[in-house]
Design a protein around this motif. Structure first.
Motif, PDB file in Angstrom:
ATOM      1  N   GLU A  75       0.808  -1.220   0.000  1.00  0.00           N
ATOM      2  CA  GLU A  75       0.000   0.000   0.000  1.00  0.00           C
ATOM      3  C   GLU A  75       0.843   1.273   0.000  1.00  0.00           C
ATOM      4  OE1 GLU A  75      -2.509  -0.516   3.382  1.00  0.00           O
ATOM      5  OE2 GLU A  75      -3.679  -2.096   2.429  1.00  0.00           O
ATOM      6  N   ASP A  76       2.039   1.232   0.571  1.00  0.00           N
ATOM      7  CA  ASP A  76       2.868   2.430   0.692  1.00  0.00           C
ATOM      8  C   ASP A  76       3.932   2.446  -0.415  1.00  0.00           C
ATOM      9  OD1 ASP A  76       4.246   4.641   1.471  1.00  0.00           O
ATOM     10  OD2 ASP A  76       4.899   3.850   3.407  1.00  0.00           O
ATOM     11  N   PRO A  77       3.858   3.411  -1.340  1.00  0.00           N
ATOM     12  CA  PRO A  77       4.821   3.428  -2.453  1.00  0.00           C
ATOM     13  C   PRO A  77       6.273   3.560  -1.998  1.00  0.00           C
ATOM     14  CG  PRO A  77       3.063   5.031  -2.825  1.00  0.00           C
ATOM     15  CD  PRO A  77       2.882   4.485  -1.451  1.00  0.00           C
ATOM     16  N   LYS A  78       6.512   4.295  -0.920  1.00  0.00           N
ATOM     17  CA  LYS A  78       7.882   4.473  -0.442  1.00  0.00           C
ATOM     18  C   LYS A  78       8.443   3.146   0.086  1.00  0.00           C
ATOM     19  CE  LYS A  78       8.902   8.570   1.149  1.00  0.00           C
ATOM     20  NZ  LYS A  78       9.023   9.737   2.020  1.00  0.00           N
ATOM     21  N   LYS A  79       7.625   2.419   0.848  1.00  0.00           N
ATOM     22  CA  LYS A  79       8.059   1.109   1.362  1.00  0.00           C
ATOM     23  C   LYS A  79       8.212   0.106   0.221  1.00  0.00           C
ATOM     24  CE  LYS A  79       6.101   1.327   6.006  1.00  0.00           C
ATOM     25  NZ  LYS A  79       5.105   0.740   6.901  1.00  0.00           N
ATOM     26  N   LEU A  80       7.318   0.188  -0.766  1.00  0.00           N
ATOM     27  CA  LEU A  80       7.391  -0.722  -1.906  1.00  0.00           C
ATOM     28  C   LEU A  80       8.685  -0.500  -2.683  1.00  0.00           C
ATOM     29  CD1 LEU A  80       5.866  -2.897  -3.501  1.00  0.00           C
ATOM     30  CD2 LEU A  80       4.868  -1.074  -4.865  1.00  0.00           C
ATOM     31  N   LYS A  81       9.055   0.764  -2.890  1.00  0.00           N
ATOM     32  CA  LYS A  81      10.296   1.078  -3.596  1.00  0.00           C
ATOM     33  C   LYS A  81      11.503   0.576  -2.813  1.00  0.00           C
ATOM     34  CE  LYS A  81      12.743   4.932  -5.744  1.00  0.00           C
ATOM     35  NZ  LYS A  81      14.060   4.865  -5.171  1.00  0.00           N
ATOM     36  N   ARG A  82      11.478   0.771  -1.496  1.00  0.00           N
ATOM     37  CA  ARG A  82      12.595   0.321  -0.654  1.00  0.00           C
ATOM     38  C   ARG A  82      12.714  -1.205  -0.685  1.00  0.00           C
ATOM     39  NH1 ARG A  82      11.368   1.913   4.807  1.00  0.00           N
ATOM     40  NH2 ARG A  82      11.498   4.030   4.027  1.00  0.00           N
ATOM     41  N   ALA A  83      11.585  -1.912  -0.611  1.00  0.00           N
ATOM     42  CA  ALA A  83      11.609  -3.379  -0.636  1.00  0.00           C
ATOM     43  C   ALA A  83      12.097  -3.882  -1.990  1.00  0.00           C
ATOM     44  CB  ALA A  83      10.221  -3.933  -0.330  1.00  0.00           C
ATOM     45  N   PHE A  84      11.606  -3.271  -3.070  1.00  0.00           N
ATOM     46  CA  PHE A  84      12.033  -3.675  -4.408  1.00  0.00           C
ATOM     47  C   PHE A  84      13.535  -3.465  -4.577  1.00  0.00           C
ATOM     48  CE2 PHE A  84      13.002  -2.627  -8.815  1.00  0.00           C
ATOM     49  CZ  PHE A  84      12.535  -3.768  -9.446  1.00  0.00           C
ATOM     50  N   THR A  85      14.040  -2.321  -4.128  1.00  0.00           N
ATOM     51  CA  THR A  85      15.467  -2.025  -4.244  1.00  0.00           C
ATOM     52  C   THR A  85      16.291  -3.026  -3.441  1.00  0.00           C
ATOM     53  OG1 THR A  85      14.979   0.314  -4.537  1.00  0.00           O
ATOM     54  CG2 THR A  85      17.223  -0.251  -3.902  1.00  0.00           C
ATOM     55  N   ALA A  86      15.856  -3.333  -2.231  1.00  0.00           N
ATOM     56  CA  ALA A  86      16.592  -4.278  -1.388  1.00  0.00           C
ATOM     57  C   ALA A  86      16.637  -5.663  -2.038  1.00  0.00           C
ATOM     58  CB  ALA A  86      15.949  -4.355  -0.010  1.00  0.00           C
ATOM     59  N   ILE A  87      15.501  -6.116  -2.555  1.00  0.00           N
ATOM     60  CA  ILE A  87      15.447  -7.441  -3.190  1.00  0.00           C
ATOM     61  C   ILE A  87      16.318  -7.453  -4.446  1.00  0.00           C
ATOM     62  CG2 ILE A  87      13.929  -9.042  -4.407  1.00  0.00           C
ATOM     63  CD1 ILE A  87      11.750  -8.199  -2.341  1.00  0.00           C
ATOM     64  N   TRP A  88      16.274  -6.356  -5.223  1.00  0.00           N
ATOM     65  CA  TRP A  88      17.053  -6.267  -6.448  1.00  0.00           C
ATOM     66  C   TRP A  88      18.547  -6.298  -6.141  1.00  0.00           C
ATOM     67  CZ3 TRP A  88      20.630  -3.314  -8.987  1.00  0.00           C
ATOM     68  CH2 TRP A  88      20.712  -3.485 -10.361  1.00  0.00           C
ATOM     69  N   VAL A  89      18.969  -5.569  -5.125  1.00  0.00           N
ATOM     70  CA  VAL A  89      20.386  -5.524  -4.754  1.00  0.00           C
ATOM     71  C   VAL A  89      20.869  -6.897  -4.289  1.00  0.00           C
ATOM     72  CG1 VAL A  89      22.000  -4.611  -3.026  1.00  0.00           C
ATOM     73  CG2 VAL A  89      20.471  -3.061  -4.253  1.00  0.00           C
ATOM     74  N   VAL A  90      20.078  -7.572  -3.480  1.00  0.00           N
ATOM     75  CA  VAL A  90      20.469  -8.909  -2.998  1.00  0.00           C
ATOM     76  C   VAL A  90      20.552  -9.895  -4.163  1.00  0.00           C
ATOM     77  CG1 VAL A  90      19.700 -10.865  -1.604  1.00  0.00           C
ATOM     78  CG2 VAL A  90      19.618  -8.560  -0.658  1.00  0.00           C
ATOM     79  N   ALA A  91      19.577  -9.855  -5.066  1.00  0.00           N
ATOM     80  CA  ALA A  91      19.583 -10.770  -6.210  1.00  0.00           C
ATOM     81  C   ALA A  91      20.791 -10.509  -7.115  1.00  0.00           C
ATOM     82  CB  ALA A  91      18.281 -10.623  -6.996  1.00  0.00           C
ATOM     83  N   TYR A  92      21.090  -9.234  -7.368  1.00  0.00           N
ATOM     84  CA  TYR A  92      22.226  -8.892  -8.222  1.00  0.00           C
ATOM     85  C   TYR A  92      23.541  -9.308  -7.566  1.00  0.00           C
ATOM     86  CZ  TYR A  92      24.935  -6.277 -11.630  1.00  0.00           C
ATOM     87  OH  TYR A  92      25.811  -5.937 -12.619  1.00  0.00           O
TER      88      TYR A  92
END
Length: 50
Positions: free
Chosen positions: A14-31
């Motif tokens: 629901e929160d775009p700021k939290k969604l962006k932070r979660a997406f970035t964290a997952i992307w960084v870990v995967a990369y």
């Protein structure tokens, strides 16, 4: 009171700021895992060859 995992995921969705932070964290870990895997594969190939 502790939140359930489902409640936390709903908050993140629901929160775009939290969604962006979660997406970035997952992307960084995967990369990072991809780069680590590539490094390990290259290291194994070079140690077997020489």
């Amino acid at each position: 009171m502790r939140k359930s995992i489902e409640d936390r995921l709903d908050d993140i969705r629901e929160d775009p700021k939290k969604l962006k932070r979660a997406f970035t964290a997952i992307w960084v870990v995967a990369y990072a895992m991809l780069m680590l895997g590539a490094f390990i594969i290259i290291a194994v190939i070079f140690t077997e060859r020489f």
